[in-house]
Design a protein around this motif. Structure first.
Motif: not given
Length: 360
Positions: A346-356
């Motif tokens: 989930n932390k990696i998922k948030k990182l990807l969303i932040k840098n979409i």
């Protein structure tokens, strides 16, 4: 029924012909734009305008019931073709009376690409492979040059570094080495004239560089080569500034770790005696692309990859740290720590969303 079907197909044929004529007219206008850009030294690729048009057309498509993704795909293809039409055989020369440029090459392919771009822009370029140079007589090559571009091996660099004292005053020295900590730092200690570091993030087999990227690192006397960075932008390249430390930090993740991982993955395939042909049969098309990348990886001189992996003193430490993270994850999996693994996910998922925006 067949008559009605044929009538409808004829209507489609008429519309297709109109569509082709419209595209032809659009490309003729694009060619005129290319001539204007060349005259005034404007960049071939303007990402802000491309993004604006794509978003606008997607909104307009949605209003009339057409898939925005379909329109986005069509317009990206139109843009790419348009850039080819905009491109002409000569670019605006930013520095009209610039002296001769010398390129010394080890990696022949990328150096020749630079030579071609400079030549079609109108610069006088002398290209020579390092293996053809007698280092004891190299000073004659430095006569009346305004810029020297170095894409050389570590072995040749150690010989050349002592000769940099003989470069003409204010000759611009450009370093293309991937690890700036190795070459550029040493250059800056010896040569006090203008120094610029470049690192290309593109496929050097291309003959057209629009939308490609290049990183630049300031060395000495930045004002002396601002014009050259402008020239690179006119070619259609996106340029990004980084300092030397930041550059090498990110090149580790972009290149060194990637090559090390590819090597490890390939060793694992070999040791386990996996049949690649069976993998192909069971795989989706994307694996064919991955396999092609793998094939090209092992067709290249291994010294180039090894240098990228081990040249920086910090790389080995970083690779060991990489293995520490792998071991930590293996322990979590082995101990069935699902909650912790899901939390990492989930932390990696948030990182990807932040840098979409970066991932689009």
């Amino acid at each position: 029924m067949l008559n009605k079907l044929n009538l409808l197909r004829k209507e489609i044929d008429i519309l297709d012909l109109k569509l082709l004529n419209i595209l032809s007219k659009r490309l003729k206008l694009v060619k005129k734009i290319g001539l204007i850009k060349n005259k005034y030294g404007l960049s071939l690729y303007v990402p802000q305008r491309e993004k604006y048009i794509i978003n606008l057309k997607k909104k307009e498509a949605k209003k009339i019931g057409i898939s925005p993704n379909f329109i986005e795909d069509i317009f990206y293809r139109i843009f790419n073709e348009s850039y080819s039409y905009e491109k002409i055989k000569i670019f605006k020369k930013v520095k009209p009376n610039f002296p001769k440029i010398l390129i010394i090459s080890h990696n022949k392919k990328i150096s020749i690409l630079f030579k071609e771009m400079l030549t079609i822009t109108g610069y006088d370029v002398n290209y020579i492979e390092e293996k053809k140079i007698n280092i004891n007589n190299i000073i004659y090559l430095f006569k009346n040059i305004g810029m020297i571009i170095l894409d050389i091996s570590k072995f040749f660099f150690e010989k050349l570094i002592k000769k940099l004292y003989f470069l003409p005053k204010n000759c611009i020295l450009i370093d293309l080495s991937p690890i700036k900590e190795i070459f550029m730092i040493k250059i800056l200690k010896i040569y006090k004239g203008p120094v610029l570091g470049l690192y290309y993030l593109f496929n050097y087999q291309k003959n057209f560089l629009f939308k490609e990227s290049i990183i630049y690192c300031y060395g000495h006397k930045e004002k002396s080569y601002v014009w050259f960075l402008k020239q690179i932008e006119i070619w259609g390249l996106k340029i990004k500034h980084m300092n030397i430390i930041e550059h090498d930090k990110y090149i580790f993740f972009i290149e060194s770790l990637k090559y090390f991982f590819t090597l490890i993955y390939s060793i694992f395939l070999k040791k386990t005696k996996i049949s690649l042909n069976k993998v192909y049969i069971l795989s989706k098309p994307i694996y064919y692309l991955n396999s092609l990348i793998l094939k090209n990886f092992f067709l290249t001189n291994p010294k180039l990859y090894f240098n990228l992996i081990e040249n920086s003193p910090n790389n080995i430490k970083k690779i060991k740290k990489y293995f520490d993270h792998i071991n930590e994850l293996i322990i979590l999996i082995d101990e069935d720590k699902k909650t912790k693994i899901i939390d990492i996910f989930n932390k990696i998922k948030k990182l990807l969303i932040k840098n979409i925006e970066i991932l689009k």
